[in-house]
Write a protein that holds these residues in place. Structure first.
Motif, PDB file in Angstrom:
ATOM      1  N   LYS A   1      -7.609  17.620  14.577  1.00 25.64           N
ATOM      2  CA  LYS A   1      -6.244  17.313  15.009  1.00 25.64           C
ATOM      3  C   LYS A   1      -5.235  17.719  13.936  1.00 25.64           C
ATOM      4  N   LEU A   2      -5.588  17.498  12.687  1.00 25.23           N
ATOM      5  CA  LEU A   2      -4.697  17.871  11.593  1.00 25.23           C
ATOM      6  C   LEU A   2      -4.493  19.378  11.541  1.00 25.23           C
ATOM      7  N   CYS A   3      -5.562  20.140  11.724  1.00 28.87           N
ATOM      8  CA  CYS A   3      -5.441  21.606  11.708  1.00 28.87           C
ATOM      9  C   CYS A   3      -4.505  22.083  12.805  1.00 28.87           C
ATOM     10  N   ASN A   4      -4.586  21.479  13.974  1.00 30.15           N
ATOM     11  CA  ASN A   4      -3.706  21.874  15.073  1.00 30.15           C
ATOM     12  C   ASN A   4      -2.247  21.593  14.741  1.00 30.15           C
TER      13      ASN A   4
ATOM     14  N   SER B   1       0.127  16.379   5.253  1.00 29.71           N
ATOM     15  CA  SER B   1      -1.158  16.607   5.916  1.00 29.71           C
ATOM     16  C   SER B   1      -2.190  15.556   5.531  1.00 29.71           C
ATOM     17  N   ASN B   2      -2.246  15.179   4.259  1.00 25.91           N
ATOM     18  CA  ASN B   2      -3.216  14.162   3.866  1.00 25.91           C
ATOM     19  C   ASN B   2      -2.836  12.781   4.377  1.00 25.91           C
ATOM     20  N   PHE B   3      -1.541  12.491   4.459  1.00 26.59           N
ATOM     21  CA  PHE B   3      -1.120  11.227   5.054  1.00 26.59           C
ATOM     22  C   PHE B   3      -1.596  11.150   6.504  1.00 26.59           C
ATOM     23  N   VAL B   4      -1.336  12.203   7.264  1.00 29.26           N
ATOM     24  CA  VAL B   4      -1.750  12.227   8.679  1.00 29.26           C
ATOM     25  C   VAL B   4      -3.264  12.158   8.795  1.00 29.26           C
ATOM     26  N   TYR B   5      -3.988  12.930   7.966  1.00 30.19           N
ATOM     27  CA  TYR B   5      -5.450  12.929   8.044  1.00 30.19           C
ATOM     28  C   TYR B   5      -6.019  11.541   7.776  1.00 30.19           C
ATOM     29  N   PHE B   6      -5.635  10.922   6.662  1.00 30.94           N
ATOM     30  CA  PHE B   6      -6.214   9.630   6.312  1.00 30.94           C
ATOM     31  C   PHE B   6      -5.786   8.529   7.274  1.00 30.94           C
ATOM     32  N   TYR B   7      -4.558   8.618   7.791  1.00 32.28           N
ATOM     33  CA  TYR B   7      -4.120   7.626   8.778  1.00 32.28           C
ATOM     34  C   TYR B   7      -4.931   7.774  10.064  1.00 32.28           C
ATOM     35  N   THR B   8      -5.091   9.020  10.517  1.00 31.56           N
ATOM     36  CA  THR B   8      -5.866   9.280  11.732  1.00 31.56           C
ATOM     37  C   THR B   8      -7.314   8.879  11.544  1.00 31.56           C
ATOM     38  N   PHE B   9      -7.908   9.261  10.420  1.00 31.26           N
ATOM     39  CA  PHE B   9      -9.308   8.931  10.153  1.00 31.26           C
ATOM     40  C   PHE B   9      -9.524   7.424  10.179  1.00 31.26           C
ATOM     41  N   ASN B  10      -8.715   6.694   9.435  1.00 28.74           N
ATOM     42  CA  ASN B  10      -8.905   5.243   9.348  1.00 28.74           C
ATOM     43  C   ASN B  10      -8.643   4.559  10.692  1.00 28.74           C
ATOM     44  N   SER B  11      -7.644   5.026  11.430  1.00 33.38           N
ATOM     45  CA  SER B  11      -7.341   4.431  12.737  1.00 33.38           C
ATOM     46  C   SER B  11      -8.452   4.696  13.745  1.00 33.38           C
ATOM     47  N   LEU B  12      -8.920   5.941  13.811  1.00 26.10           N
ATOM     48  CA  LEU B  12     -10.011   6.263  14.733  1.00 26.10           C
ATOM     49  C   LEU B  12     -11.283   5.498  14.388  1.00 26.10           C
ATOM     50  N   LYS B  13     -11.543   5.385  13.114  1.00 21.18           N
ATOM     51  CA  LYS B  13     -12.728   4.656  12.671  1.00 21.18           C
ATOM     52  C   LYS B  13     -12.619   3.175  13.062  1.00 21.18           C
ATOM     53  N   ALA B  14     -11.445   2.586  12.880  1.00 23.29           N
ATOM     54  CA  ALA B  14     -11.249   1.173  13.241  1.00 23.29           C
ATOM     55  C   ALA B  14     -11.419   0.959  14.739  1.00 23.29           C
TER      56      ALA B  14
ATOM     57  N   GLY C   1     -23.080   9.131  10.365  1.00 26.38           N
ATOM     58  CA  GLY C   1     -22.849   9.955  11.551  1.00 26.38           C
ATOM     59  C   GLY C   1     -21.499   9.673  12.187  1.00 26.38           C
ATOM     60  N   LYS C   2     -21.154   8.397  12.318  1.00 25.68           N
ATOM     61  CA  LYS C   2     -19.860   8.038  12.894  1.00 25.68           C
ATOM     62  C   LYS C   2     -18.725   8.525  12.003  1.00 25.68           C
ATOM     63  N   ASP C   3     -18.887   8.358  10.693  1.00 21.89           N
ATOM     64  CA  ASP C   3     -17.850   8.829   9.763  1.00 21.89           C
ATOM     65  C   ASP C   3     -17.663  10.348   9.857  1.00 21.89           C
ATOM     66  N   LEU C   4     -18.766  11.078  10.005  1.00 18.60           N
ATOM     67  CA  LEU C   4     -18.667  12.534  10.140  1.00 18.60           C
ATOM     68  C   LEU C   4     -17.948  12.930  11.421  1.00 18.60           C
ATOM     69  N   VAL C   5     -18.256  12.260  12.511  1.00 16.44           N
ATOM     70  CA  VAL C   5     -17.596  12.572  13.782  1.00 16.44           C
ATOM     71  C   VAL C   5     -16.103  12.249  13.698  1.00 16.44           C
ATOM     72  N   VAL C   6     -15.779  11.086  13.163  1.00 17.78           N
ATOM     73  CA  VAL C   6     -14.371  10.697  13.038  1.00 17.78           C
ATOM     74  C   VAL C   6     -13.641  11.652  12.095  1.00 17.78           C
ATOM     75  N   GLY C   7     -14.284  12.035  10.992  1.00 16.65           N
ATOM     76  CA  GLY C   7     -13.683  12.986  10.063  1.00 16.65           C
ATOM     77  C   GLY C   7     -13.458  14.345  10.711  1.00 16.65           C
ATOM     78  N   PHE C   8     -14.418  14.772  11.534  1.00 15.48           N
ATOM     79  CA  PHE C   8     -14.278  16.045  12.249  1.00 15.48           C
ATOM     80  C   PHE C   8     -13.100  15.997  13.222  1.00 15.48           C
TER      81      PHE C   8
END
Length: 139
Positions: free
Chosen positions: A114-117, A78-91, A102-109
């Motif tokens: 997605k991770l919860c799903n 789960s943390n691998f997927v979360y951090f990969y998704t977060f960093n990719s979306l942010k990039a 604000g952008k970091d909060l939106v990307v983190g949300f």
């Protein structure tokens, strides 16, 4: 697309997964003691330290780590997927601009949502058998 499949995203994902596995491994006995205190009302000891000593005395040295592998497997993935998704979306979203809170909060949300799903069925599978076992211990 190149920013989604980047080396930087992979490094962040591995670092997040390894960090979470390390932290959970160190503190897993505390989680075991917490669960025992919540479920086992007949337990003589009422402090974390004494519960851990009692568990080790009654069940062996590795008893505080019983159930560690399924939890670690789930947490690592789960943390691998979360951090990969977060960093990719942010990039993809920031693209060379300065990142803001604000952008970091939106990307983190979005990454967390997605991770919860994805993670919910796996988490239910890990928690169900453990709860049943703890309930049978307390009876």
């Amino acid at each position: 697309m190149a920013s989604v499949l980047s080396y930087e995203s992979l490094v962040h994902a591995v670092a997040g997964a390894v960090g979470s596995v390390t932290a959970m491994t160190v503190f897993f006995p505390l989680d075991t003691a917490r669960l025992r205190l919540q479920v086992d009302e007949k337990r003589k000891s009422k402090t974390t330290h004494m519960v851990l000593l009692e568990i080790i005395k009654e069940e062996g040295l590795l008893a505080p780590y019983r159930g560690w592998f399924p939890v670690i497997s789930s947490l690592c993935c789960s943390n691998f997927v979360y951090f990969y998704t977060f960093n990719s979306l942010k990039a993809v979203w920031v693209k060379g601009q300065r990142s803001t809170t604000g952008k970091d909060l939106v990307v983190g949300f979005v990454a967390g949502n997605k991770l919860c799903n994805l993670q919910n069925p796996v988490q239910n599978e890990n928690t169900g058998p453990l709860a049943q076992k703890l309930l049978s211990i307390s009876r």
